[in-house]
Design an enzyme around this catalytic site. Structure first.
Site, short mmCIF file in Angstrom:
data_model
loop_
_atom_site.label_atom_id
_atom_site.label_comp_id
_atom_site.label_asym_id
_atom_site.label_seq_id
_atom_site.Cartn_x
_atom_site.Cartn_y
_atom_site.Cartn_z
N GLU A 247 0.84 -1.20 0.00
CA GLU A 247 0.00 0.00 0.00
C GLU A 247 0.87 1.24 0.00
OE1 GLU A 247 -3.31 2.37 2.71
OE2 GLU A 247 -2.86 0.26 3.12
N LYS A 379 -8.07 -15.38 16.34
CA LYS A 379 -8.25 -15.03 14.92
C LYS A 379 -9.69 -14.70 14.56
CE LYS A 379 -4.33 -17.96 13.78
NZ LYS A 379 -3.82 -19.15 13.10
N ASP A 455 1.98 -14.38 12.71
CA ASP A 455 0.81 -14.97 12.05
C ASP A 455 -0.10 -13.84 11.56
OD1 ASP A 455 -1.48 -16.29 11.24
OD2 ASP A 455 -1.47 -17.69 12.92
N HIS A 553 -2.59 10.37 -1.60
CA HIS A 553 -2.76 9.05 -2.21
C HIS A 553 -2.74 9.14 -3.73
CE1 HIS A 553 -3.64 5.86 0.81
NE2 HIS A 553 -3.73 6.92 1.61
#
Length: 568
Positions: A247, A379, A455, A553
């Site tokens: 990004e 998670k 993770d 951006h």
């Protein structure tokens, strides 16, 4: 069967001319002729023969042990055997030899497979007609990839994988070469799908390092650029923060936040709690029995006994507490423990299993439904993590001077305070957010997680964050803080041992386990994550308050390459 090596075959058409032919013809794959097995000579089916020898082995072993016990009691010499005992000894030896040969042959073959792999792929396949296995392939929509298979031997293995005679997952164990297995699997995937993997790198990666711990059936690796934000001045130390992301503006924005923090004297990060959790679910015949176990676990007098069984799973695992919740006759037990420098999921799971085995003695009617009952909660967004915490709970704060807010962040203190209240607090409440009272904490957490081998899926709860901004010092300066109750990180195990991720951990000074103070490296990494989030929040909120978000951006997050040419 006499399987002999044949003379070299005439050249086999390559995948470019066959599997990827321009006319998109279907391929006819031939199955290997079935190899005779030793079990074909048995008078009974193999499963029945195995059952007979299993029964024979254990029955005669029991008979002999029983007889020898009687002889010991009656002071009869053991070497004096009757005819029945002699027959039992012969039967025991015979059944043992059979079972050893049946179950040991695969183990022995695993050692000789590497030396004889060429012969194993070169069996005669001319006995089966061409139409015996017809596997149509989809139309080829990509141009043919470059030919990577250079030897006739590898070509035969690729064909075996394509037609299903050799499972793809077994290539590493059968070939003994992880790179070669990835190359062959990659070629087989291209032929099966008719799609090219050109652009997905294969070379330059240590496939041995991921075998059995990081990734199964690899065909290459994905490249993610790593940028450096910083220096982040926190608790009197400077850190260069690695961020793996695709990004645009993310690293630059976080870097600007680090600059603002540095110019104002740095940030302070405090570890509030350190404990990984696992919550099994058990069921009882009645809710009364479930509540009995709940009271037993919550009784302080029983904690030391439970700790003994839990802590023996690891020299780093230390039970901290057990939180219980009942739903009918089902009991959920949330175990919390310290795990050293490991993230600790496997460690706490082993400790929980030890406790469950112990409890089964006093509660024989307890039915263990699952080692994880989602009360952990791993998670997935959950209020229990947001309230109670999981992993490392951290708060990080800084006071940004009015001058830095104006010159570096290009906005004002009142504008930031108002935007934070309406966006991160009120706006998130309107949206019904759970732990999402921030601007983009997940952006920074994900980038640091990927760079340091964490993770990525645990970004969900690790990104729980509330960002607070207040005017201080008579409204001149800005007090900004992030509170993150569930940062789940480790510096050993999993992806942290890979070369690239290990280098990023080394850059932060938290590589591996701390010998002086076990767990300190993982705790420091959690505080660095929180400090990086603080910098990212500060910069993004300033860009929004100053109306610069879209402009930045469009300038830094837009590719100037001609996409139409890339698509063609």
């Amino acid at each position: 069967m006499d399987v002999r090596r044949r003379p070299p075959r005439p050249p086999v058409p390559t995948n470019t001319n066959a599997a990827f032919s321009g006319n998109h013809h279907h391929l006819h794959h031939r199955k290997k002729s079935p190899t005779p097995k030793a079990s074909d000579a048995l008078p009974l089916p193999l499963y029945l023969t195995n059952a007979i020898f299993f029964t024979l082995f254990f029955s005669v072993a029991y008979f002999l042990l029983h007889r020898w016990r009687d002889k010991i009691r009656s002071h009869t010499p053991l070497h004096v055997v009757t005819l029945s005992e002699l027959g039992a000894i012969v039967s025991l030896i015979a059944s043992f030899i059979y079972l050893l040969g049946f179950f040991g042959i695969g183990f022995v073959q695993s050692f000789i497979a590497r030396a004889s792999i060429h012969d194993s792929w070169d069996l005669d396949d001319d006995a089966v007609p061409v139409d015996a296995a017809y596997i149509p392939l989809p139309k080829i929509m990509d141009p043919p990839p470059p030919q990577l298979i250079s030897s006739e031997e590898d070509e035969e293995i690729v064909k075996s994988v394509v037609n299903g005679t050799v499972p793809s997952y077994a290539l590493e164990s059968q070939l003994g070469n992880c790179h070669r297995a990835a190359l062959i699997r990659r070629e087989a995937v291209q032929r099966l799908t008719g799609r090219s993997l050109v652009g997905l790198p294969l070379e330059g990666f240590d496939y041995e390092s991921i075998l059995g711990q990081c990734c199964e059936m690899p065909v290459g690796y994905v490249q993610i650029p790593v940028g450096i934000a910083g220096p982040l001045l926190m608790n009197g130390c400077e850190y260069s923060v690695p961020m793996a992301t695709t990004e645009g503006c993310l690293v630059a924005s976080t870097n600007r936040g680090c600059k603002a923090i540095y110019g104002s004297g740095g940030a302070t990060s405090i570890l509030l709690r350190d404990g990984m959790t696992r919550a099994p679910v058990v069921r009882f015949p009645t809710a009364k029995r479930a509540s009995d176990l709940k009271f037993f676990l919550e009784n302080p007098l029983n904690f030391d006994t439970l700790s003994v069984f839990f802590n023996k799973s690891s020299r780093f695992a230390r039970l901290q507490g057990i939180q219980c919740s009942i739903a009918g006759r089902n009991l959920y037990m949330r175990f919390s423990c310290s795990t050293g420098d490991a993230m600790g999921m496997n460690m706490v799971s082993k400790g929980v299993q030890n406790v469950l085995d112990y409890l089964q003695t006093d509660f024989p009617d307890m039915d263990v439904i699952g080692i994880s009952g989602n009360f952990c909660s791993d998670k997935k967004p959950a209020a229990v993590n947001w309230i109670e915490g999981r992993g490392k709970s951290v708060v990080c704060e800084a006071i940004i001077s009015e001058e830095v807010v104006r010159k570096v962040l290009k906005t004002t203190v009142p504008a930031l305070v108002e935007l934070n209240m309406l966006k991160n607090l009120a706006g998130s409440a309107v949206a019904g957010a759970l732990g999402g009272f921030n601007a983009h904490a997940a952006n920074i957490v994900s980038a640091v997680f990927i760079a340091t081998g964490q993770d990525p899926a645990q970004n969900i709860e690790s990104s729980h964050c509330i960002t607070m901004m207040e005017a201080v010092n008579d409204g001149k300066d800005l007090h900004v803080s992030v509170t993150m109750p569930a940062i789940e990180v480790g510096t050993v195990g999993g992806g942290t041992q890979l070369a690239s991720q290990s280098a990023c951990l080394n850059l932060l000074g938290v590589k591996g386990a701390s010998k002086e103070s076990p767990g300190s490296n993982a705790r420091l990494l959690a505080t660095i994550v929180a400090g990086s989030v603080l910098a990212g929040e500060l910069s993004l909120m300033s860009a929004i308050a100053a109306g610069q978000l879209v402009k930045s951006h469009m300038k830094y997050n837009r590719s100037s390459r001609d996409i139409s040419n890339l698509a063609s």
